[in-house]
Structure formats: structure tokens, C-alpha cells
Design an enzyme around this catalytic site. Structure first.
Site, mmCIF file in Angstrom:
data_model
loop_
_atom_site.group_PDB
_atom_site.id
_atom_site.type_symbol
_atom_site.label_atom_id
_atom_site.label_comp_id
_atom_site.label_asym_id
_atom_site.label_seq_id
_atom_site.Cartn_x
_atom_site.Cartn_y
_atom_site.Cartn_z
ATOM 1 N N ASP A 85 0.877 -1.176 0.000
ATOM 2 C CA ASP A 85 0.000 0.000 0.000
ATOM 3 C C ASP A 85 0.914 1.226 0.000
ATOM 4 O O ASP A 85 2.083 1.139 0.382
ATOM 5 C CB ASP A 85 -0.906 0.012 1.247
ATOM 6 N N ASP B 107 3.699 2.845 -4.199
ATOM 7 C CA ASP B 107 2.739 3.754 -4.815
ATOM 8 C C ASP B 107 2.472 3.225 -6.225
ATOM 9 O O ASP B 107 3.395 3.137 -7.044
ATOM 10 C CB ASP B 107 3.349 5.163 -4.869
ATOM 11 N N VAL B 108 1.219 2.878 -6.528
ATOM 12 C CA VAL B 108 0.927 2.229 -7.807
ATOM 13 C C VAL B 108 1.088 3.153 -9.012
ATOM 14 O O VAL B 108 1.069 2.685 -10.148
ATOM 15 C CB VAL B 108 -0.485 1.588 -7.832
ATOM 16 N N ASN C 155 -5.666 -3.688 -6.308
ATOM 17 C CA ASN C 155 -6.843 -3.215 -5.570
ATOM 18 C C ASN C 155 -6.796 -1.735 -5.217
ATOM 19 O O ASN C 155 -7.810 -1.163 -4.836
ATOM 20 C CB ASN C 155 -6.974 -4.060 -4.283
ATOM 21 N N TYR D 2 -14.260 8.740 -11.749
ATOM 22 C CA TYR D 2 -14.355 7.399 -11.148
ATOM 23 C C TYR D 2 -14.994 6.424 -12.139
ATOM 24 O O TYR D 2 -14.467 5.337 -12.382
ATOM 25 C CB TYR D 2 -15.156 7.468 -9.844
ATOM 26 N N LYS E 32 -12.998 3.290 -13.888
ATOM 27 C CA LYS E 32 -13.390 1.914 -13.564
ATOM 28 C C LYS E 32 -13.875 1.177 -14.818
ATOM 29 O O LYS E 32 -13.685 -0.031 -14.943
ATOM 30 C CB LYS E 32 -14.431 1.902 -12.454
HETATM 31 N N1 LIG Z 1 -15.922 1.237 -1.143
HETATM 32 C C1 LIG Z 1 -16.703 1.032 -2.204
HETATM 33 O O1 LIG Z 1 -17.938 1.226 -2.150
HETATM 34 C C2 LIG Z 1 -16.119 0.517 -3.472
HETATM 35 C C3 LIG Z 1 -16.994 0.092 -4.478
HETATM 36 C C4 LIG Z 1 -16.467 -0.383 -5.675
HETATM 37 C C5 LIG Z 1 -15.093 -0.445 -5.853
HETATM 38 N N2 LIG Z 1 -14.267 -0.025 -4.832
HETATM 39 C C6 LIG Z 1 -12.825 -0.132 -5.064
HETATM 40 O O2 LIG Z 1 -12.276 -0.985 -4.083
HETATM 41 C C7 LIG Z 1 -10.873 -0.685 -3.944
HETATM 42 C C8 LIG Z 1 -10.549 -0.532 -2.467
HETATM 43 O O3 LIG Z 1 -11.226 0.599 -1.971
HETATM 44 P P1 LIG Z 1 -11.787 0.722 -0.488
HETATM 45 O O4 LIG Z 1 -13.210 1.074 -0.606
HETATM 46 O O5 LIG Z 1 -11.350 -0.431 0.327
HETATM 47 O O6 LIG Z 1 -11.087 2.083 -0.068
HETATM 48 P P2 LIG Z 1 -9.914 2.396 0.967
HETATM 49 O O7 LIG Z 1 -9.644 3.842 0.827
HETATM 50 O O8 LIG Z 1 -10.263 1.837 2.294
HETATM 51 O O9 LIG Z 1 -8.706 1.561 0.359
HETATM 52 C C9 LIG Z 1 -7.955 1.997 -0.757
HETATM 53 C C10 LIG Z 1 -6.490 1.732 -0.465
HETATM 54 O O10 LIG Z 1 -5.739 2.092 -1.634
HETATM 55 C C11 LIG Z 1 -4.580 2.772 -1.176
HETATM 56 N N3 LIG Z 1 -4.072 3.657 -2.218
HETATM 57 C C12 LIG Z 1 -4.600 4.834 -2.640
HETATM 58 N N4 LIG Z 1 -3.793 5.371 -3.563
HETATM 59 C C13 LIG Z 1 -2.747 4.524 -3.716
HETATM 60 C C14 LIG Z 1 -1.572 4.543 -4.511
HETATM 61 N N5 LIG Z 1 -1.299 5.567 -5.336
HETATM 62 N N6 LIG Z 1 -0.720 3.483 -4.423
HETATM 63 C C15 LIG Z 1 -0.973 2.448 -3.585
HETATM 64 N N7 LIG Z 1 -2.043 2.391 -2.783
HETATM 65 C C16 LIG Z 1 -2.927 3.423 -2.861
HETATM 66 C C17 LIG Z 1 -5.028 3.566 0.053
HETATM 67 O O11 LIG Z 1 -3.922 3.920 0.871
HETATM 68 C C18 LIG Z 1 -5.976 2.589 0.714
HETATM 69 O O12 LIG Z 1 -5.327 1.774 1.670
HETATM 70 C C19 LIG Z 1 -10.630 0.584 -4.773
HETATM 71 O O13 LIG Z 1 -10.089 0.229 -6.021
HETATM 72 C C20 LIG Z 1 -12.027 1.151 -4.946
HETATM 73 O O14 LIG Z 1 -12.165 1.966 -6.070
HETATM 74 C C21 LIG Z 1 -14.748 0.453 -3.658
#
Ligand SMILES: NC(=O)c1ccc[n+]([C@@H]2O[C@H](COP(=O)([O-])OP(=O)(O)OC[C@H]3O[C@@H](n4cnc5c(N)ncnc54)[C@H](O)[C@@H]3O)[C@@H](O)[C@H]2O)c1
Length: 244
Positions: free
Chosen positions: A33, A59-60, A86, A152, A156
């Protein structure tokens, strides 16, 4: 031993998926992460009885850092069977013309290029192995139009198509590429949204808002042998959001 690497492992979904995969037999995890704090929280909550777990800050948006995640798996465990991309962000909201170019670019750098870097890093190891499974986290936002969420939705949608292109490009190398499309589950990406906005989102899900734990079965399936004939799929887990 099966070796799984994941980006964005510190978040709500990443943490839940890591807990599930750590509970499965004979599995080594490389969790990464960009946030030291959230990654440490995920690491703290893990069961280590079934295999080793290591963490790497990455960092991705930087391809070299994502390559280092895959390389770390090979250095420590000799192979890489599954790469879960993710990491993702929800950027500033507004109609298309009102979102600043920098915010559009940031969404594409993290959500799309992060997935591209993950695929590149993973296939660099998996092609010589002749096997592997790549799992991208997309969203139902990539299949529908959410007003004021252009970056977004567009990023996606790109992730869903990347999984399909990856599937056809790497099938001959024994590599499967799929994505998971979650509906809304509560996480840090919703910070700042009003109670009213959350209620409106929940009302669009026949089963109500989900929890990160509702998604983990899909990742377990795509990371496991039962999905051996599954590639190019967008696995929708959304509490009925996309049914109407
Ligand atoms: N929460 C929702 O309702 C939802 C719905 C559909 C898809 N998603 C997707 O699920 C995935 C996880 O999201 P979440 O809801 O658990 O959110 P979250 O914010 O809890 O987790 C996202 C993680 O990605 C990390 N991150 C952000 N930018 C980064 C970077 N540049 N390099 C490496 N890591 C990075 C953050 O530090 C965090 O730990 C994401 O891709 C999000 O788009 C979430």
C-alpha cells in the site's frame, strides 16, 4: 506454496481480502500500500498460521514500485501465482467540465495506470512461469453512469476493459485476468459524504449497502483453482444494484 501479491492492501477491501486469503492453506502473501498506517493495520489483524506474510510500501502510480512488489514475491518465495490490483481512489466530484484536469489525471494515474503497472509487473513473472491469475478491482461505477463522478466511472470502465484485453492477450501464456465489480460498501473513500448522500446510495442497492467482507469470496474464487476456466470476467457483487 501459492504466492499472492496485492496493492491497496491497507484499505477496507484490501484488509478484508488479505484476512480471507491468509486464512487459506499454504498461502504466502505480499501486501503493499502507499500508506504505512493502513498497511500496518492490515498486517496487525492477520492470522499467520497458514503461511508467511510480508509488507512492502508501494505507490501504484510508479511502475518501478509496483515491479518491486512482484520482484519481492519472487525474491522471498520463488514465484508469483496471483496479483491483485486493488488500490483505487474516488476523486473530486463535479460535472465533467467542472472537474479540474489535475483531478482527472490523478484518477487515471491511480485507477488505470495503477492497474496497468500491476499487469505489467505480474506478467513479467507469470509468463516465464507459464501460469498466473491477475485480479483487478473495478466497480459497478464502471458499468453505469453516476452523475458528478466522471473520473471514477471512466477509470473503472477502463479497468473492466483492461481485464478483458489482458484475458485475450495472456491466455496463451497460461495467465487469467479478471476483475471484481463491487457495489457500494462503506470505507475511507466515502469520508465526507453526508448521511443523506449515503442513504440515497443505499436505496439503490436492493440488499442495502455491503461490507468489505461481502466481497472476499469473489477474490478467493479468482485466486483459486476453481476459477481455472474463468478469464475476462467482470464478477459483479453488488447487492442487486445492477439488477434493475
Ligand atoms: N468502497 C466502495 O464502495 C467501493 C466500491 C467499488 C469499488 N471499490 C474499489 O475498491 C478498492 C478498495 O477501496 P476501499 O473502498 O477499500 O477504499 P480504501 O480507501 O479503504 O482503500 C484503498 C487503499 O488504496 C490505497 N491507495 C490509494 N492510492 C494509492 C496509490 N497511489 N498506491 C498504492 N495504494 C494506494 C489507500 O492507501 C488505501 O489503503 C478501490 O479500487 C475502490 O475503487 C470500492
Amino acid at each position: 506454496m501459492r504466492v499472492i501479491a496485492m496493492t491497496g492492501a491497507g484499505g477496507a477491501l484490501g484488509g478484508a481480502v488479505a484476512r480471507r486469503l491468509a486464512s487459506e492453506p499454504d498461502t504466502a502473501l505480499v501486501l503493499s500500500d502507499v500508506s504505512e498506517t493502513t498497511l500496518a493495520a492490515t498486517m496487525d489483524g492477520l492470522d499467520r498460521d497458514h503461511g508467511p506474510v510480508v509488507s512492502v510500501l508501494a505507490d501504484v502510480t510508479d511502475p518501478a514500485q509496483v515491479d518491486a512488489v512482484a520482484a519481492g514475491a519472487v525474491e522471498q518465495f520463488g514465484r508469483l501465482d496471483v496479483f491483485i490490483s486493488n488500490a483505487g481512489i474516488l476523486t473530486a466530484s463535479g460535472r465533467i467540465h467542472n472537474v479540474a484536469t489535475a483531478d482527472w489525471e490523478r484518477a487515471f494515474r491511480v485507477n488505470v495506470m495503477g492497474a496497468v503497472h500491476a499487469i505489467k509487473a505480474a506478467v513479467g513473472v507469470m509468463r516465464p512461469q507459464g501460469s498466473g491469475s491477475i485480479v483487478l478491482t473495478a466497480s459497478v461505477a464502471g458499468m453505469t453512469a453516476w452523475s458528478h463522478s466522471g473520473p471514477y466511472c471512466a477509470t473503472k470502465a477502463a479497468v473492466i476493459n483492461l481485464a478483458k484485453v489482458g484475458a485475450v492477450e495472456y491466455a496463451r501464456d497460461g495467465i487469467r485476468v479478471n476483475c471484481v465489480c463491487p457495489g457500494t460498501f462503506l470505507s475511507a473513500i466515502h469520508e465526507g459524504l453526508s448521511e443523506e448522500a449515503l442513504e440515497a446510495i443505499a436505496a439503490k442497492h436492493p440488499l442495502g449497502l455491503g461490507a468489505a467482507e461481502d466481497l472476499v469470496g469473489a477474490y478467493s474464487f479468482l485466486a483459486g483453482r476453481d476459477s481455472g476456466w474463468t478469464t475476462g470476467s467482470a464478477v459483479v457483487i453488488d447487492g442487486g444494484y445492477s439488477a434493475p
